[in-house]
Structures are given as C-alpha cells and as structure tokens.
Design an enzyme around this catalytic site. Structure first.
Site, mmCIF file in Angstrom:
data_model
loop_
_atom_site.group_PDB
_atom_site.id
_atom_site.type_symbol
_atom_site.label_atom_id
_atom_site.label_comp_id
_atom_site.label_asym_id
_atom_site.label_seq_id
_atom_site.Cartn_x
_atom_site.Cartn_y
_atom_site.Cartn_z
ATOM 1 N N LYS A 44 3.772 15.686 45.828
ATOM 2 C CA LYS A 44 3.487 14.969 45.029
ATOM 3 C C LYS A 44 2.460 14.009 44.016
ATOM 4 C CE LYS A 44 3.429 10.468 48.665
ATOM 5 N NZ LYS A 44 3.845 9.749 49.065
ATOM 6 N N TYR A 279 -24.061 -3.621 34.879
ATOM 7 C CA TYR A 279 -23.944 -4.378 34.240
ATOM 8 C C TYR A 279 -24.138 -6.016 36.095
ATOM 9 C CZ TYR A 279 -21.112 -2.276 31.165
ATOM 10 O OH TYR A 279 -21.144 -1.651 29.983
#
Length: 402
Positions: A44, A279
């Site tokens: 999956k 940042y």
C-alpha cells in the site's frame, strides 16, 4: 506509481535508491519466521514509498503469494500494470460507498467487508458482473477502526453465507488487525487473539470455510507465532525496518533496510561566526565555519519537525540540519570541512557506511520510521538496483525458504 529507470542518465539532485535484493532477502526471512503461513507483501501507499510495481514483483519472486493494498485503486493498478502471475492474490481493504466494486470483482481481487453496506454493494457488483466476488470478512477484535463489531458479526456472517449460497460471493478469508502488537506484553494482544478465535469459531460453526484466516501484521509476524494462522501480512518489515524499537532493531530480526536516500550538495560556502541560518535564525553559527546546502526539503518529504536535529552523512561525518528545514532545502554546518559541490549527502540508509537510518530520522522528528520512508515525495526519483535475482543473495541459505 513512482517508477524510475534502474540507472539515471544524468546526475540527480536527490535519489531514493531501492535495493530489491534486500527486499527479496527480507521476504525470505519473514517466510522463514512463519513457515506454516502464506506471506502477504503489503504494498500500500506505493509500497511505503518504495514503488509498488517493482516491490510487488520482487516480493513475489521471493515467495509472497499474496499482495495487500489499502485502496481498491492501488490493487487495480497492480493487477493491470505489474505483470504478475495470475495466481498471485491481491487484497484491498479500505472501501467507501460507491467504490469500484465491479472492477474489483472482474479483476479477481479479494475485497474486505466490514459491514452490511459493503457486502450489499459487492453482491450487487457481482450480480452485474455475472461472476462471484472474493470476499474477506473483517472482525473488529479491539482496534476500533475498520472491521465488524462482535455484536454485529452474526448478521454479517449470515448475510455473507446467503450471498455465497446464491453464487454471488465466495468467502475467502476471515481476518482482523492488532492494535498493540508492537508493544510487547500489552494486554490487548491476548484479548484480541481470544476474541479472534471466538469470532472465527462462530463463523466456521455457521458454515464459513475460509481459505485463509489472518491477524498478524509485521510485529506479530516477528514476535507472535501463535498469531500466524494461515497468512501473515508484512508491511514495514518487508522494507527492512523494525515496527518498533521496543521489539528490536531491523538487524535483530535479520532484516535490511531497502531504501537509501541521498542528495548532492548544491552549495558549500564560508560564513563568519554569528551568521544566522535559514528561516527564523533558529541556528546561528558559533564561529567561522562552512555551510553545505542539501537540496531537499519538506516538499520532498523531509520532516520539518526534524529541524535542528535531522542527521546527514557528508564526507564520512554525521552532520545535523542547521536551523529550519525549508520546503526545498536545508543547511548543514560542515565545521570548516570543504567537500566539493555535488558531494553526496546521505540522509538515511542501512547504516553500513555509518550513515543515519530511517529510525534515526524518526527519533529526530518524533515520529515512526514508517512515516519517514512513506512520505518521501514524487520529486525524488526512485532508482532501482539489483532488479534481477543473481546467484545467492543476502539472506539466502538452506533455511531461508523452509
């Protein structure tokens, strides 16, 4: 599905190398741990980020006779695109009303049913298709997600048997899923096994004759032989990662990580002490140093929560993400070392070369290794190595398939 040529034709910004020999060896190891059970390779979410088609083929080559997906769309794509032998069974379990039931019936998928609405939809699809549906009834033995509650089990079994008598379905399996198999000794494990036996017993007393009964996921496959029944479903262990550090490392179980994630340094530069990095300036250089720019970020699946802690191997040394991990890039403090631009930065791999592992990144980000590999995004090419079995691979031996 993320498919990439075995060998790239040009240098890559980043690459996720997928070692299919390691995957085949892991599959053989898992088969040996559950010798009386068939092996389902769970592929999956594009094989937990590794590439469903190639991983499915490799698992089948190593003896998996079942494949598992969450959604029917994943299962249908595998059946259509993977070129698998006709006798390989594919099961899917996450359905919503109006799903592609008829397509699943016509493709010969095994579909999971947890309630009457789903049984009725698949029965109608079988009638329209003019052939029976392969149906597996899922019992909720305590996980509290999908699955039929014990109080509703008699009605679901009764209706399924009626549909089977009418030639519309074939009840191919009875199954459930553990909540805490990755926590050794958790009381829910024994409680779920007891209830599963009871719900199996009821269904079989009523006349259900399933091909397979199964409840074991990766942790139960590794540590709970009493839970193996007729089939074990292995997901994360197939990709060489431990389901939980509490159970042991991948190496403790003879498993090898399949994915190695690396990138090419995009810049190396000198900066003075007191220089802010990324940042918010959550990292400021303590002194004159060199910085290296790693050109992957959270858009590629690198967890932002690992800002300041995520480990990277550059030039044979562990470095740490300096400051914030941004969308497309992050910085490592090289401590004055001066690797060439384009030098390899290994984020995680098996650990053979001293590089971090996916588990190291999971610890850095406060998550699990499942998430680290699965979230690696589509901008990162998957580069497949050892696609064809050749000679005796890692994990081979007289006992591997016994």
């Amino acid at each position: 599905m993320r498919e990439t040529a075995t060998a790239p034709t040009a240098p890559l910004r980043a690459r996720a190398e997928i070692d299919l020999a390691a995957l085949r060896a892991n599959a053989r190891t898992l088969r040996a741990l559950a010798p009386g059970a068939a092996l389902m390779a769970v592929v999956k979410s594009d094989a937990y980020g590794h590439g469903a088609v190639r991983c499915a083929r490799a698992a089948v080559e190593a003896g998996a006779s079942w494949l598992g997906t969450a959604t029917p769309e994943e299962a249908l794509a595998l059946r259509a695109d993977a070129g698998l032998p006709a006798d390989v069974r594919i099961m899917c379990w996450l359905w919503t009303p109006g799903g592609p039931w008829r397509e699943a019936v016509e493709a010969g998928l095994d579909v999971s049913v947890s309630g009457l609405w789903a049984l009725r939809e698949v029965t109608e699809a079988a009638r329209a298709a003019g052939r029976h549906a392969r149906v597996q009834l899922k019992a909720d033995t305590g996980l509290g997600r999908n699955g039929c509650q014990p109080a509703d089990w008699p009605e679901l079994v009764r209706e399924a048997l009626r549909a089977e008598a009418a030639g519309l379905v074939r009840i191919t399996g009875l199954w459930s899923h553990f909540a805490c198999a990755d926590e050794p000794g958790h009381p829910s494990i024994a409680a779920q096994l007891t209830l599963f036996h009871e719900m199996l017993g009821y269904a079989e007393e009523q006349g259900v004759r399933p091909e397979v009964r199964h409840i074991a996921n990766s942790p139960a496959t590794l540590t709970l032989p009493e839970a193996h029944f007729d089939l074990v479903r292995t997901g994360i262990a197939l990709y060489g990662l431990s389901p939980s550090p509490e159970l042991g490392s991948a190496a403790d179980f003879g498993l090898r990580p399949v994915m190695t994630l690396s990138a090419s340094l995009a810049l190396v530069k000198h900066v003075p002490g007191g220089h802010g990095v990324s940042y918010g300036h959550h990292y400021v250089t303590p002194g004159e140093t060199t910085l290296g720019l790693v050109p992957v970020g959270y858009a590629d699946g690198i967890p932002r929560h690992a800002s300041g802690t995520g480990p990277v191997l550059v030039g044979g040394k562990w470095r740490t993400a300096a400051g914030r991990i941004a969308m497309d890039q992050f910085v490592v403090d090289l401590g004055g070392d001066e690797p060439e631009v384009g030098a390899e930065a290994v984020l995680f791999g098996p650990g053979d070369r001293g590089e971090p592992t996916a588990e190291d990144w999971a610890q850095a980000a406060g998550t699990i290794a499942y998430e680290i590999v699965t979230r690696i995004g589509t901008r990162v090419p998957r580069v497949y190595v050892n696609e064809e079995p050749s000679g005796q691979e890692p994990g081979d031996g007289p006992e591997a398939g016994d």
